[in-house]
Design an enzyme around this catalytic site. Sequence first.
Site, PDB file in Angstrom:
ATOM      1  N   LEU A 190      11.181 -41.011 -24.088  1.00  0.00           N
ATOM      2  CA  LEU A 190      12.567 -41.474 -24.140  1.00  0.00           C
ATOM      3  C   LEU A 190      13.022 -41.608 -25.594  1.00  0.00           C
ATOM      4  O   LEU A 190      12.362 -42.272 -26.394  1.00  0.00           O
ATOM      5  CB  LEU A 190      12.685 -42.843 -23.455  1.00  0.00           C
ATOM      6  CG  LEU A 190      14.108 -43.415 -23.427  1.00  0.00           C
ATOM      7  CD1 LEU A 190      14.957 -42.701 -22.371  1.00  0.00           C
ATOM      8  CD2 LEU A 190      14.096 -44.918 -23.161  1.00  0.00           C
TER       9      LEU A 190
ATOM     10  N   TYR B 263      17.755 -46.500 -36.481  1.00  0.00           N
ATOM     11  CA  TYR B 263      18.478 -46.757 -35.233  1.00  0.00           C
ATOM     12  C   TYR B 263      18.793 -48.252 -35.060  1.00  0.00           C
ATOM     13  O   TYR B 263      19.556 -48.627 -34.180  1.00  0.00           O
ATOM     14  CB  TYR B 263      17.682 -46.289 -34.002  1.00  0.00           C
ATOM     15  CG  TYR B 263      17.232 -44.843 -34.024  1.00  0.00           C
ATOM     16  CD1 TYR B 263      17.782 -43.933 -34.908  1.00  0.00           C
ATOM     17  CD2 TYR B 263      16.243 -44.391 -33.156  1.00  0.00           C
ATOM     18  CE1 TYR B 263      17.354 -42.608 -34.948  1.00  0.00           C
ATOM     19  CE2 TYR B 263      15.821 -43.066 -33.181  1.00  0.00           C
ATOM     20  CZ  TYR B 263      16.367 -42.193 -34.088  1.00  0.00           C
ATOM     21  OH  TYR B 263      15.935 -40.885 -34.117  1.00  0.00           O
TER      22      TYR B 263
HETATM   23  P1  NAD Z   1      19.935 -35.538 -26.437  1.00  0.00           P
HETATM   24  O1  NAD Z   1      19.945 -34.084 -26.717  1.00  0.00           O
HETATM   25  O2  NAD Z   1      18.725 -36.151 -25.847  1.00  0.00           O
HETATM   26  O3  NAD Z   1      21.197 -35.827 -25.526  1.00  0.00           O
HETATM   27  C1  NAD Z   1      21.522 -37.139 -25.185  1.00  0.00           C
HETATM   28  C2  NAD Z   1      22.818 -37.113 -24.382  1.00  0.00           C
HETATM   29  O4  NAD Z   1      22.579 -36.486 -23.127  1.00  0.00           O
HETATM   30  C3  NAD Z   1      23.344 -38.511 -24.098  1.00  0.00           C
HETATM   31  O5  NAD Z   1      24.740 -38.478 -24.162  1.00  0.00           O
HETATM   32  C4  NAD Z   1      22.852 -38.766 -22.677  1.00  0.00           C
HETATM   33  O6  NAD Z   1      23.673 -39.676 -21.998  1.00  0.00           O
HETATM   34  C5  NAD Z   1      22.920 -37.379 -22.077  1.00  0.00           C
HETATM   35  N1  NAD Z   1      21.932 -37.153 -21.015  1.00  0.00           N
HETATM   36  C6  NAD Z   1      20.622 -37.496 -20.999  1.00  0.00           C
HETATM   37  N2  NAD Z   1      20.041 -37.071 -19.874  1.00  0.00           N
HETATM   38  C7  NAD Z   1      21.004 -36.443 -19.144  1.00  0.00           C
HETATM   39  C8  NAD Z   1      21.009 -35.795 -17.888  1.00  0.00           C
HETATM   40  N3  NAD Z   1      19.912 -35.698 -17.154  1.00  0.00           N
HETATM   41  N4  NAD Z   1      22.189 -35.274 -17.445  1.00  0.00           N
HETATM   42  C9  NAD Z   1      23.303 -35.360 -18.190  1.00  0.00           C
HETATM   43  N5  NAD Z   1      23.368 -35.959 -19.391  1.00  0.00           N
HETATM   44  C10 NAD Z   1      22.219 -36.492 -19.876  1.00  0.00           C
HETATM   45  O7  NAD Z   1      20.366 -36.298 -27.794  1.00  0.00           O
HETATM   46  P2  NAD Z   1      19.810 -37.617 -28.517  1.00  0.00           P
HETATM   47  O8  NAD Z   1      19.553 -38.731 -27.579  1.00  0.00           O
HETATM   48  O9  NAD Z   1      20.700 -37.881 -29.667  1.00  0.00           O
HETATM   49  O10 NAD Z   1      18.407 -37.095 -29.073  1.00  0.00           O
HETATM   50  C11 NAD Z   1      17.199 -37.416 -28.428  1.00  0.00           C
HETATM   51  C12 NAD Z   1      16.375 -38.380 -29.239  1.00  0.00           C
HETATM   52  O11 NAD Z   1      15.847 -37.705 -30.385  1.00  0.00           O
HETATM   53  C13 NAD Z   1      17.185 -39.543 -29.850  1.00  0.00           C
HETATM   54  O12 NAD Z   1      17.485 -40.526 -28.870  1.00  0.00           O
HETATM   55  C14 NAD Z   1      16.264 -39.977 -30.947  1.00  0.00           C
HETATM   56  O13 NAD Z   1      15.238 -40.801 -30.430  1.00  0.00           O
HETATM   57  C15 NAD Z   1      15.698 -38.647 -31.435  1.00  0.00           C
HETATM   58  N6  NAD Z   1      16.401 -38.083 -32.618  1.00  0.00           N
HETATM   59  C16 NAD Z   1      15.668 -37.899 -33.753  1.00  0.00           C
HETATM   60  C17 NAD Z   1      16.280 -37.346 -34.887  1.00  0.00           C
HETATM   61  C18 NAD Z   1      15.475 -37.161 -36.122  1.00  0.00           C
HETATM   62  O14 NAD Z   1      16.049 -36.860 -37.186  1.00  0.00           O
HETATM   63  N7  NAD Z   1      14.164 -37.287 -36.072  1.00  0.00           N
HETATM   64  C19 NAD Z   1      17.616 -36.951 -34.852  1.00  0.00           C
HETATM   65  C20 NAD Z   1      18.317 -37.156 -33.668  1.00  0.00           C
HETATM   66  C21 NAD Z   1      17.702 -37.700 -32.562  1.00  0.00           C
END
Ligand code: NAD
Length: 305
Positions: free
Chosen positions: A53, A84
């Site tokens: 997650l 975050y």
């Molecule tokens: P994501 O690509 O996981 O998309 C999240 C979006 O999709 C949210 O709006 C959510 O409500 C929606 N969603 C999730 N499951 C769904 C489903 N089954 N059907 C429809 N919509 C759905 O984007 P994110 O959450 O920004 O990225 C994932 C994780 O990666 C972050 O939460 C964070 O922990 C990590 N992250 C790391 C970096 C980094 O630089 N290392 C950068 C960005 C994000």
Amino acid sequence: MQRRRFLAITLGAVAGAGIEFHCASVLAAINSKNSDVPMLMLNNGRKVPMVGLGTYSLKGKICIESVYNALKNGYRLIDTAHAYGNEQEVGAAVRKAVADGIAAREEITVVTKLYPNQYGNPVQAIEEGLAKLDIGWCDIMLLHHPGSNDIEAYRAMEKYVDSGRIRALGLSCFYIEELTAFLSKVRIKPVLVQNEIHPYYQDRDVVQFIQKQGIAVQAWYPLGGRGHQKELFSDPVLTEIAVRHGKSVAQIMIKWNVQNGVIVIPGSSNPMHQAENMDIFDFELTPADMKAIGALERREKHDWY
Ligand code: NAD
């Protein structure tokens, strides 16, 4: 406490050609129960689930409830970061899940990250992260980005691995050039690199380069990131594959990464979406599906780093 089946996909098998075939055959052997998410063997001998997650944007009570709910429903990998602003909430949810007998602490992998503005004083930053989490130890600590003093910050984290307060190290937003310069200067090999990977930004060269070093790849923005769902979720190729398999487009995107040996951490506070994002182990994308998704590459990054 649910019995969890530990299935190891070794990085040796992941690295190099034949990865899709190897992962497909391993994944085919398991059923779709949430508690049966397959595990990837890291280069330090520890295992992490292929689906976790993401908690970017989850704050306060919603964050605690979302992480607790995810753990209750079988998630065992949680991604947070200093940036975050929710390490305390993630830690609180993990402690509550452990206290309630949902999982033993040892079964849960918590990933956090130091931000570049902390690299100048890494000991203070590490202590702050550990104190905010307050879960005994940090399972994997990453450098969030390359930046000034990143080697020094990583070396400070190495000392915490020696003392056992951090169990493993990793990097984020590191690509071939940055990794090549970095790896020769550190003592403890990162267990994983977390980068942007989704069907419109696949970065196959980088993924294969990292996997060939025996380092796992973890995808951030596995669903394209916020604001990009509409386009990806209505992509005709992904939609056709989803309909044919009786799955959602989100599940097809997650499965595509997993079949490439890439760990995913989709973000969601919605229990239905959390469950859906893990329910991907009762079907296989065919080689033709994998090829069709591969052809969607646009080199379209959805964030600058
Ligand atoms: P994501 O690509 O996981 O998309 C999240 C979006 O999709 C949210 O709006 C959510 O409500 C929606 N969603 C999730 N499951 C769904 C489903 N089954 N059907 C429809 N919509 C759905 O984007 P994110 O959450 O920004 O990225 C994932 C994780 O990666 C972050 O939460 C964070 O922990 C990590 N992250 C790391 C970096 C980094 O630089 N290392 C950068 C960005 C994000």
